[in-house]
Scaffold this active site. Structure first.
Site, PDB file in Angstrom:
ATOM      1  N   GLU A  19     -18.866  86.134   6.831  1.00 16.94           N
ATOM      2  CA  GLU A  19     -18.731  85.343   5.601  1.00 16.94           C
ATOM      3  C   GLU A  19     -17.424  84.564   5.540  1.00 16.94           C
ATOM      4  O   GLU A  19     -17.355  83.478   4.986  1.00 16.94           O
ATOM      5  CB  GLU A  19     -18.847  86.266   4.366  1.00 16.94           C
ATOM      6  CG  GLU A  19     -20.245  86.786   4.082  1.00 16.94           C
ATOM      7  CD  GLU A  19     -20.577  88.084   4.791  1.00 16.94           C
ATOM      8  OE1 GLU A  19     -19.851  88.474   5.739  1.00 16.94           O
ATOM      9  OE2 GLU A  19     -21.581  88.716   4.401  1.00 16.94           O
ATOM     10  N   GLU A  78     -25.435  93.984   5.864  1.00 15.12           N
ATOM     11  CA  GLU A  78     -25.350  94.753   4.616  1.00 15.12           C
ATOM     12  C   GLU A  78     -26.687  95.415   4.279  1.00 15.12           C
ATOM     13  O   GLU A  78     -26.714  96.522   3.739  1.00 15.12           O
ATOM     14  CB  GLU A  78     -24.886  93.833   3.486  1.00 15.12           C
ATOM     15  CG  GLU A  78     -23.429  93.416   3.662  1.00 15.12           C
ATOM     16  CD  GLU A  78     -23.022  92.255   2.778  1.00 15.12           C
ATOM     17  OE1 GLU A  78     -23.686  91.203   2.835  1.00 15.12           O
ATOM     18  OE2 GLU A  78     -22.049  92.389   2.015  1.00 15.12           O
ATOM     19  N   GLY A 108     -25.382  89.368   5.012  1.00 15.60           N
ATOM     20  CA  GLY A 108     -26.326  90.166   4.225  1.00 15.60           C
ATOM     21  C   GLY A 108     -27.280  90.969   5.102  1.00 15.60           C
ATOM     22  O   GLY A 108     -27.794  92.000   4.670  1.00 15.60           O
ATOM     23  N   ALA A 121     -27.498  86.087   4.136  1.00 11.86           N
ATOM     24  CA  ALA A 121     -28.032  85.363   2.984  1.00 11.86           C
ATOM     25  C   ALA A 121     -28.284  83.926   3.420  1.00 11.86           C
ATOM     26  O   ALA A 121     -27.631  83.418   4.342  1.00 11.86           O
ATOM     27  CB  ALA A 121     -27.032  85.410   1.839  1.00 11.86           C
TER      28      ALA A 121
HETATM   29  N1  CAA Z   1     -29.086  81.009   6.375  1.00 12.01           N
HETATM   30  C1  CAA Z   1     -29.955  79.998   6.539  1.00 12.01           C
HETATM   31  N2  CAA Z   1     -30.438  79.616   7.726  1.00 12.01           N
HETATM   32  C2  CAA Z   1     -30.013  80.297   8.801  1.00 12.01           C
HETATM   33  C3  CAA Z   1     -29.104  81.363   8.715  1.00 12.01           C
HETATM   34  C4  CAA Z   1     -28.656  81.726   7.414  1.00 12.01           C
HETATM   35  N3  CAA Z   1     -27.819  82.753   7.219  1.00 12.01           N
HETATM   36  N4  CAA Z   1     -28.865  81.823   9.965  1.00 12.01           N
HETATM   37  C5  CAA Z   1     -29.605  81.076  10.799  1.00 12.01           C
HETATM   38  N5  CAA Z   1     -30.300  80.160  10.102  1.00 12.01           N
HETATM   39  C6  CAA Z   1     -31.208  79.136  10.628  1.00 12.01           C
HETATM   40  C7  CAA Z   1     -30.439  77.987  11.266  1.00 12.01           C
HETATM   41  O1  CAA Z   1     -30.002  77.072  10.297  1.00 12.01           O
HETATM   42  C8  CAA Z   1     -31.484  77.431  12.189  1.00 12.01           C
HETATM   43  O2  CAA Z   1     -32.383  76.659  11.427  1.00 12.01           O
HETATM   44  P1  CAA Z   1     -32.711  75.126  11.895  1.00 12.01           P
HETATM   45  O3  CAA Z   1     -33.416  75.299  13.214  1.00 12.01           O
HETATM   46  O4  CAA Z   1     -33.592  74.626  10.800  1.00 12.01           O
HETATM   47  O5  CAA Z   1     -31.403  74.430  12.016  1.00 12.01           O
HETATM   48  C9  CAA Z   1     -32.269  78.663  12.636  1.00 12.01           C
HETATM   49  O6  CAA Z   1     -31.985  79.673  11.676  1.00 12.01           O
HETATM   50  C10 CAA Z   1     -31.830  79.156  13.998  1.00 12.01           C
HETATM   51  O7  CAA Z   1     -30.428  79.336  13.970  1.00 12.01           O
HETATM   52  P2  CAA Z   1     -29.452  78.757  15.103  1.00 12.01           P
HETATM   53  O8  CAA Z   1     -30.013  77.480  15.667  1.00 12.01           O
HETATM   54  O9  CAA Z   1     -28.074  78.694  14.527  1.00 12.01           O
HETATM   55  O10 CAA Z   1     -29.586  79.903  16.207  1.00 12.01           O
HETATM   56  P3  CAA Z   1     -28.500  80.361  17.265  1.00 12.01           P
HETATM   57  O11 CAA Z   1     -29.199  81.327  18.151  1.00 12.01           O
HETATM   58  O12 CAA Z   1     -27.819  79.185  17.886  1.00 12.01           O
HETATM   59  O13 CAA Z   1     -27.381  81.146  16.407  1.00 12.01           O
HETATM   60  C11 CAA Z   1     -26.616  82.706  14.744  1.00 12.01           C
HETATM   61  C12 CAA Z   1     -27.723  82.330  15.755  1.00 12.01           C
HETATM   62  C13 CAA Z   1     -25.343  83.077  15.478  1.00 12.01           C
HETATM   63  C14 CAA Z   1     -27.148  83.920  13.981  1.00 12.01           C
HETATM   64  C15 CAA Z   1     -26.344  81.539  13.790  1.00 12.01           C
HETATM   65  O14 CAA Z   1     -27.587  81.065  13.272  1.00 12.01           O
HETATM   66  C16 CAA Z   1     -25.466  81.883  12.637  1.00 12.01           C
HETATM   67  O15 CAA Z   1     -24.262  81.966  12.789  1.00 12.01           O
HETATM   68  N6  CAA Z   1     -26.054  82.071  11.410  1.00 12.01           N
HETATM   69  C17 CAA Z   1     -25.307  82.292  10.207  1.00 12.01           C
HETATM   70  C18 CAA Z   1     -24.817  83.713  10.111  1.00 12.01           C
HETATM   71  C19 CAA Z   1     -23.996  83.911   8.861  1.00 12.01           C
HETATM   72  O16 CAA Z   1     -23.003  83.263   8.635  1.00 12.01           O
HETATM   73  N7  CAA Z   1     -24.423  84.865   8.018  1.00 12.01           N
HETATM   74  C20 CAA Z   1     -23.731  85.191   6.796  1.00 12.01           C
HETATM   75  C21 CAA Z   1     -24.318  84.470   5.641  1.00 12.01           C
HETATM   76  S1  CAA Z   1     -23.387  84.720   4.146  1.00 12.01           S
HETATM   77  C22 CAA Z   1     -23.929  86.171   3.500  1.00 12.01           C
HETATM   78  O17 CAA Z   1     -24.766  86.829   4.063  1.00 12.01           O
HETATM   79  C23 CAA Z   1     -23.332  86.578   2.174  1.00 12.01           C
HETATM   80  C24 CAA Z   1     -23.563  88.006   1.815  1.00 12.01           C
HETATM   81  O18 CAA Z   1     -22.670  88.822   1.925  1.00 12.01           O
HETATM   82  C25 CAA Z   1     -24.811  88.456   1.304  1.00 12.01           C
END
Ligand code: CAA
Length: 259
Positions: free
Chosen positions: A133, A113, A110, A66
Protein backbone atom coordinates in the site's frame (compact mmCIF):
# COMPACT_ATOMS: atom_id res chain seq x y z
CA UNK A 1 -21.27 -25.85 -7.42
CA UNK A 2 -22.63 -22.32 -7.22
CA UNK A 3 -21.24 -19.60 -9.49
CA UNK A 4 -21.78 -16.09 -8.15
CA UNK A 5 -20.46 -13.04 -10.00
CA UNK A 6 -17.06 -13.04 -8.29
CA UNK A 7 -16.78 -16.28 -6.34
CA UNK A 8 -17.43 -19.99 -6.85
CA UNK A 9 -18.81 -22.07 -4.00
CA UNK A 10 -18.39 -25.85 -3.89
CA UNK A 11 -19.08 -28.33 -1.12
CA UNK A 12 -17.35 -31.64 -0.52
CA UNK A 13 -19.14 -33.38 2.34
CA UNK A 14 -18.69 -31.19 5.40
CA UNK A 15 -16.12 -28.92 3.72
CA UNK A 16 -16.97 -25.86 1.65
CA UNK A 17 -14.50 -24.31 -0.76
CA UNK A 18 -14.85 -20.71 -1.87
CA UNK A 19 -12.78 -19.77 -4.93
CA UNK A 20 -12.26 -16.06 -5.57
CA UNK A 21 -13.02 -15.58 -9.23
CA UNK A 22 -12.06 -12.27 -10.84
CA UNK A 23 -9.20 -13.68 -12.92
CA UNK A 24 -8.80 -10.64 -15.20
CA UNK A 25 -8.15 -8.46 -12.15
CA UNK A 26 -6.05 -11.02 -10.24
CA UNK A 27 -8.97 -11.36 -7.81
CA UNK A 28 -8.77 -7.70 -6.75
CA UNK A 29 -11.29 -7.22 -3.96
CA UNK A 30 -14.22 -4.98 -4.86
CA UNK A 31 -17.53 -4.44 -3.07
CA UNK A 32 -19.34 -7.15 -5.04
CA UNK A 33 -16.70 -9.73 -4.14
CA UNK A 34 -16.59 -8.71 -0.50
CA UNK A 35 -20.41 -8.76 -0.30
CA UNK A 36 -20.60 -12.20 -1.92
CA UNK A 37 -17.82 -13.50 0.29
CA UNK A 38 -19.43 -12.09 3.45
CA UNK A 39 -22.90 -13.45 2.63
CA UNK A 40 -21.51 -16.87 1.64
CA UNK A 41 -19.42 -17.18 4.79
CA UNK A 42 -22.43 -16.26 6.93
CA UNK A 43 -24.64 -18.83 5.26
CA UNK A 44 -21.94 -21.54 5.57
CA UNK A 45 -21.51 -20.69 9.23
CA UNK A 46 -25.25 -21.20 9.76
CA UNK A 47 -25.34 -24.45 7.75
CA UNK A 48 -25.12 -27.48 10.06
CA UNK A 49 -23.87 -29.67 7.20
CA UNK A 50 -20.66 -27.61 6.93
CA UNK A 51 -17.82 -27.92 9.44
CA UNK A 52 -14.83 -26.22 7.78
CA UNK A 53 -14.22 -23.72 4.99
CA UNK A 54 -11.36 -23.22 2.52
CA UNK A 55 -10.87 -19.92 0.71
CA UNK A 56 -8.63 -19.99 -2.34
CA UNK A 57 -7.87 -18.05 -5.52
CA UNK A 58 -6.19 -18.93 -8.80
CA UNK A 59 -2.71 -20.31 -9.41
CA UNK A 60 -1.53 -16.79 -10.25
CA UNK A 61 -3.24 -14.85 -7.49
CA UNK A 62 -5.02 -15.47 -4.23
CA UNK A 63 -5.95 -11.78 -4.40
CA UNK A 64 -3.90 -8.77 -5.54
CA UNK A 65 -5.51 -6.43 -3.03
CA UNK A 66 -8.33 -3.94 -2.91
CA UNK A 67 -9.40 -2.79 -6.37
CA UNK A 68 -7.12 0.15 -7.15
CA UNK A 69 -9.32 1.27 -10.05
CA UNK A 70 -12.20 1.74 -7.58
CA UNK A 71 -10.03 3.40 -4.93
CA UNK A 72 -8.22 5.79 -7.29
CA UNK A 73 -10.92 8.49 -7.20
CA UNK A 74 -12.05 7.92 -3.61
CA UNK A 75 -11.96 10.98 -1.35
CA UNK A 76 -11.54 11.14 2.42
CA UNK A 77 -15.16 12.09 3.12
CA UNK A 78 -16.53 9.11 1.23
CA UNK A 79 -13.91 6.70 2.57
CA UNK A 80 -14.62 7.84 6.13
CA UNK A 81 -18.39 8.14 6.06
CA UNK A 82 -18.87 4.86 4.16
CA UNK A 83 -16.27 3.16 6.34
CA UNK A 84 -14.39 2.10 3.21
CA UNK A 85 -12.73 -1.31 3.31
CA UNK A 86 -14.33 -2.36 6.56
CA UNK A 87 -17.15 -3.67 4.37
CA UNK A 88 -17.63 -7.31 5.34
CA UNK A 89 -14.20 -7.60 6.96
CA UNK A 90 -15.89 -7.67 10.33
CA UNK A 91 -18.10 -10.47 9.04
CA UNK A 92 -15.04 -12.69 8.56
CA UNK A 93 -14.14 -12.17 12.21
CA UNK A 94 -17.55 -13.38 13.31
CA UNK A 95 -17.38 -16.75 11.49
CA UNK A 96 -17.11 -19.49 14.09
CA UNK A 97 -16.15 -22.38 11.84
CA UNK A 98 -12.48 -22.75 10.88
CA UNK A 99 -11.41 -21.02 7.66
CA UNK A 100 -8.23 -22.09 5.86
CA UNK A 101 -6.68 -19.77 3.28
CA UNK A 102 -5.06 -21.77 0.46
CA UNK A 103 -2.75 -19.24 -1.17
CA UNK A 104 -1.05 -19.53 -4.54
CA UNK A 105 0.54 -16.61 -6.36
CA UNK A 106 0.02 -13.05 -5.19
CA UNK A 107 -1.53 -12.27 -1.81
CA UNK A 108 -1.00 -8.53 -1.74
CA UNK A 109 -2.55 -5.69 0.22
CA UNK A 110 -6.14 -6.65 1.01
CA UNK A 111 -5.34 -10.11 -0.39
CA UNK A 112 -2.67 -10.64 2.25
CA UNK A 113 -5.06 -9.19 4.83
CA UNK A 114 -7.82 -11.58 3.73
CA UNK A 115 -5.44 -14.52 4.18
CA UNK A 116 -4.46 -13.14 7.60
CA UNK A 117 -8.13 -12.85 8.57
CA UNK A 118 -8.53 -16.59 7.99
CA UNK A 119 -7.60 -18.99 10.78
CA UNK A 120 -4.55 -20.43 9.11
CA UNK A 121 -2.73 -20.17 5.80
CA UNK A 122 -1.41 -22.95 3.59
CA UNK A 123 0.80 -21.66 0.78
CA UNK A 124 1.93 -22.98 -2.57
CA UNK A 125 5.61 -22.63 -3.30
CA UNK A 126 4.84 -19.81 -5.77
CA UNK A 127 3.01 -17.69 -3.16
CA UNK A 128 4.09 -14.08 -2.68
CA UNK A 129 2.84 -12.08 0.27
CA UNK A 130 3.05 -8.32 0.60
CA UNK A 131 1.53 -5.11 1.89
CA UNK A 132 2.47 -2.75 -0.96
CA UNK A 133 0.00 0.00 0.00
CA UNK A 134 2.86 2.39 0.79
CA UNK A 135 3.68 2.43 -2.93
CA UNK A 136 0.19 3.81 -3.56
CA UNK A 137 0.46 6.55 -0.95
CA UNK A 138 -1.72 4.75 1.62
CA UNK A 139 -1.32 2.18 4.39
CA UNK A 140 -2.98 -1.22 4.86
CA UNK A 141 -6.63 -0.69 5.78
CA UNK A 142 -8.01 -4.15 6.43
CA UNK A 143 -5.93 -5.26 9.37
CA UNK A 144 -2.45 -5.53 7.84
CA UNK A 145 -0.63 -3.35 10.34
CA UNK A 146 -2.22 -5.29 13.20
CA UNK A 147 -2.52 -8.91 12.09
CA UNK A 148 0.76 -9.04 10.17
CA UNK A 149 2.60 -7.58 13.16
CA UNK A 150 1.05 -10.15 15.47
CA UNK A 151 1.88 -12.92 13.00
CA UNK A 152 5.51 -12.12 12.17
CA UNK A 153 6.63 -9.55 14.72
CA UNK A 154 7.42 -5.85 14.52
CA UNK A 155 10.73 -5.90 12.62
CA UNK A 156 9.49 -7.96 9.69
CA UNK A 157 6.08 -6.28 9.63
CA UNK A 158 7.73 -2.85 9.52
CA UNK A 159 10.03 -4.09 6.74
CA UNK A 160 7.09 -5.36 4.67
CA UNK A 161 4.79 -2.41 5.31
CA UNK A 162 7.38 0.37 4.99
CA UNK A 163 9.26 -0.96 1.96
CA UNK A 164 6.31 -2.68 0.27
CA UNK A 165 8.51 -5.64 -0.66
CA UNK A 166 7.09 -9.11 -1.22
CA UNK A 167 7.87 -12.15 0.89
CA UNK A 168 8.09 -15.54 -0.79
CA UNK A 169 6.53 -18.72 0.58
CA UNK A 170 9.68 -20.05 2.26
CA UNK A 171 10.31 -16.78 4.09
CA UNK A 172 6.61 -16.57 4.99
CA UNK A 173 6.75 -20.02 6.57
CA UNK A 174 9.96 -19.24 8.44
CA UNK A 175 8.41 -16.00 9.70
CA UNK A 176 5.30 -17.77 10.99
CA UNK A 177 2.90 -16.20 8.50
CA UNK A 178 1.96 -19.51 6.93
CA UNK A 179 1.48 -22.94 8.47
CA UNK A 180 2.69 -25.10 5.59
CA UNK A 181 4.28 -24.64 2.17
CA UNK A 182 3.62 -27.26 -0.49
CA UNK A 183 4.24 -27.58 -4.24
CA UNK A 184 1.62 -25.69 -6.22
CA UNK A 185 0.14 -28.94 -7.56
CA UNK A 186 -0.52 -30.14 -4.00
CA UNK A 187 -2.04 -26.95 -2.60
CA UNK A 188 -5.68 -27.83 -3.11
CA UNK A 189 -5.37 -31.39 -1.77
CA UNK A 190 -3.37 -30.23 1.24
CA UNK A 191 -5.88 -27.54 2.20
CA UNK A 192 -8.88 -29.78 1.54
CA UNK A 193 -7.38 -32.68 3.52
CA UNK A 194 -6.66 -30.30 6.38
CA UNK A 195 -10.27 -29.10 6.29
CA UNK A 196 -11.61 -32.69 6.08
CA UNK A 197 -9.47 -33.67 9.07
CA UNK A 198 -10.85 -30.76 11.10
CA UNK A 199 -14.39 -31.53 9.91
CA UNK A 200 -14.01 -35.08 11.28
CA UNK A 201 -13.52 -33.88 14.85
CA UNK A 202 -16.18 -32.81 17.36
CA UNK A 203 -17.86 -29.57 16.26
CA UNK A 204 -17.95 -28.05 19.72
CA UNK A 205 -14.30 -28.75 20.49
CA UNK A 206 -13.23 -27.39 17.08
CA UNK A 207 -15.19 -24.17 17.55
CA UNK A 208 -13.95 -23.79 21.08
CA UNK A 209 -10.34 -24.36 20.03
CA UNK A 210 -10.65 -21.64 17.38
CA UNK A 211 -12.25 -19.28 19.86
CA UNK A 212 -9.54 -19.89 22.46
CA UNK A 213 -6.65 -19.36 20.02
CA UNK A 214 -8.26 -16.12 18.86
CA UNK A 215 -8.49 -14.94 22.46
CA UNK A 216 -4.68 -15.26 22.59
CA UNK A 217 -4.48 -12.61 19.86
CA UNK A 218 -6.52 -10.07 21.76
CA UNK A 219 -6.40 -10.56 25.51
CA UNK A 220 -3.90 -10.87 28.32
CA UNK A 221 -2.31 -14.22 29.16
CA UNK A 222 -4.27 -14.59 32.40
CA UNK A 223 -7.58 -13.78 30.67
CA UNK A 224 -6.68 -16.20 27.89
CA UNK A 225 -5.70 -18.98 30.28
CA UNK A 226 -8.96 -18.58 32.17
CA UNK A 227 -10.93 -18.60 28.93
CA UNK A 228 -9.13 -21.77 27.87
CA UNK A 229 -9.69 -23.52 31.20
CA UNK A 230 -13.41 -22.73 31.24
CA UNK A 231 -13.72 -24.08 27.70
CA UNK A 232 -11.68 -27.14 28.58
CA UNK A 233 -13.90 -27.86 31.59
CA UNK A 234 -17.12 -27.38 29.67
CA UNK A 235 -16.09 -29.87 26.96
CA UNK A 236 -16.45 -32.62 29.57
CA UNK A 237 -20.18 -32.02 29.23
CA UNK A 238 -20.14 -33.17 25.59
CA UNK A 239 -20.75 -36.62 24.12
CA UNK A 240 -17.77 -36.02 21.85
CA UNK A 241 -15.44 -36.01 24.85
CA UNK A 242 -16.93 -39.31 26.11
CA UNK A 243 -16.71 -40.80 22.62
CA UNK A 244 -13.18 -39.52 21.90
CA UNK A 245 -11.76 -40.90 25.12
CA UNK A 246 -13.72 -44.18 24.99
CA UNK A 247 -12.50 -44.74 21.42
CA UNK A 248 -8.90 -44.20 22.52
CA UNK A 249 -9.23 -46.68 25.36
CA UNK A 250 -11.07 -49.22 23.21
CA UNK A 251 -8.45 -48.80 20.45
CA UNK A 252 -10.98 -47.85 17.75
CA UNK A 253 -11.68 -44.80 15.59
CA UNK A 254 -13.96 -42.25 17.26
CA UNK A 255 -17.31 -41.33 15.79
CA UNK A 256 -17.89 -37.71 16.67
CA UNK A 257 -21.08 -35.74 16.25
CA UNK A 258 -23.44 -37.74 18.48
CA UNK A 259 -24.16 -34.70 20.69
N1 CAA B 1 -6.73 -3.58 -8.28
C1 CAA B 1 -7.24 -3.52 -9.52
N2 CAA B 1 -6.72 -4.18 -10.57
C2 CAA B 1 -5.64 -4.94 -10.33
C3 CAA B 1 -5.04 -5.05 -9.07
C4 CAA B 1 -5.66 -4.33 -8.00
N3 CAA B 1 -5.20 -4.40 -6.75
N4 CAA B 1 -3.97 -5.86 -9.17
C5 CAA B 1 -3.90 -6.25 -10.45
N5 CAA B 1 -4.90 -5.70 -11.15
C6 CAA B 1 -5.18 -5.85 -12.59
C7 CAA B 1 -4.22 -5.02 -13.43
O1 CAA B 1 -4.63 -3.69 -13.51
C8 CAA B 1 -4.29 -5.75 -14.74
O2 CAA B 1 -5.48 -5.38 -15.39
P1 CAA B 1 -5.41 -4.85 -16.93
O3 CAA B 1 -4.94 -6.05 -17.70
O4 CAA B 1 -6.82 -4.46 -17.21
O5 CAA B 1 -4.43 -3.73 -16.95
C9 CAA B 1 -4.48 -7.21 -14.33
O6 CAA B 1 -4.95 -7.18 -12.99
C10 CAA B 1 -3.18 -7.99 -14.37
O7 CAA B 1 -2.23 -7.29 -13.60
P2 CAA B 1 -0.75 -6.97 -14.12
O8 CAA B 1 -0.76 -6.78 -15.62
O9 CAA B 1 -0.21 -5.84 -13.31
O10 CAA B 1 -0.02 -8.35 -13.79
P3 CAA B 1 1.51 -8.57 -13.44
O11 CAA B 1 1.69 -10.05 -13.39
O12 CAA B 1 2.40 -7.77 -14.33
O13 CAA B 1 1.69 -7.98 -11.95
C11 CAA B 1 1.06 -7.65 -9.65
C12 CAA B 1 1.01 -8.58 -10.88
C13 CAA B 1 2.48 -7.54 -9.13
C14 CAA B 1 0.17 -8.32 -8.60
C15 CAA B 1 0.53 -6.26 -10.00
O14 CAA B 1 -0.72 -6.39 -10.69
C16 CAA B 1 0.32 -5.36 -8.83
O15 CAA B 1 1.26 -4.81 -8.30
N6 CAA B 1 -0.97 -5.17 -8.39
C17 CAA B 1 -1.32 -4.25 -7.35
C18 CAA B 1 -1.01 -4.82 -5.98
C19 CAA B 1 -1.34 -3.82 -4.90
O16 CAA B 1 -0.83 -2.72 -4.87
N7 CAA B 1 -2.22 -4.22 -3.97
C20 CAA B 1 -2.61 -3.38 -2.86
C21 CAA B 1 -3.87 -2.66 -3.16
S1 CAA B 1 -4.29 -1.50 -1.88
C22 CAA B 1 -5.10 -2.38 -0.70
O17 CAA B 1 -5.25 -3.57 -0.82
C23 CAA B 1 -5.63 -1.60 0.48
C24 CAA B 1 -6.01 -2.44 1.64
O18 CAA B 1 -5.29 -2.50 2.62
C25 CAA B 1 -7.23 -3.17 1.67
Amino acid sequence: MEHLATIVLETFGAVARITLNRPQQLNALNDVLMDELGATLKSLDADDRIAAIVITGSEKAFAAGADIKVMASLDFETAYTHNFITRNWDTIRTIRKPIIAAVAGFALGGGCELALACDTIVAADNAQFGQPEIKLGIIPGAGGTQRLTRAIGKAKAMDMILTGRMMNAVEAEQAGLVARVVPLAELNDTAMNMAQTIAGYGRVSVMMAKEAVNVAQEQSLSDGLLFERRGFHSLFATKDQKEGMAAFIEKRAPSFGQN
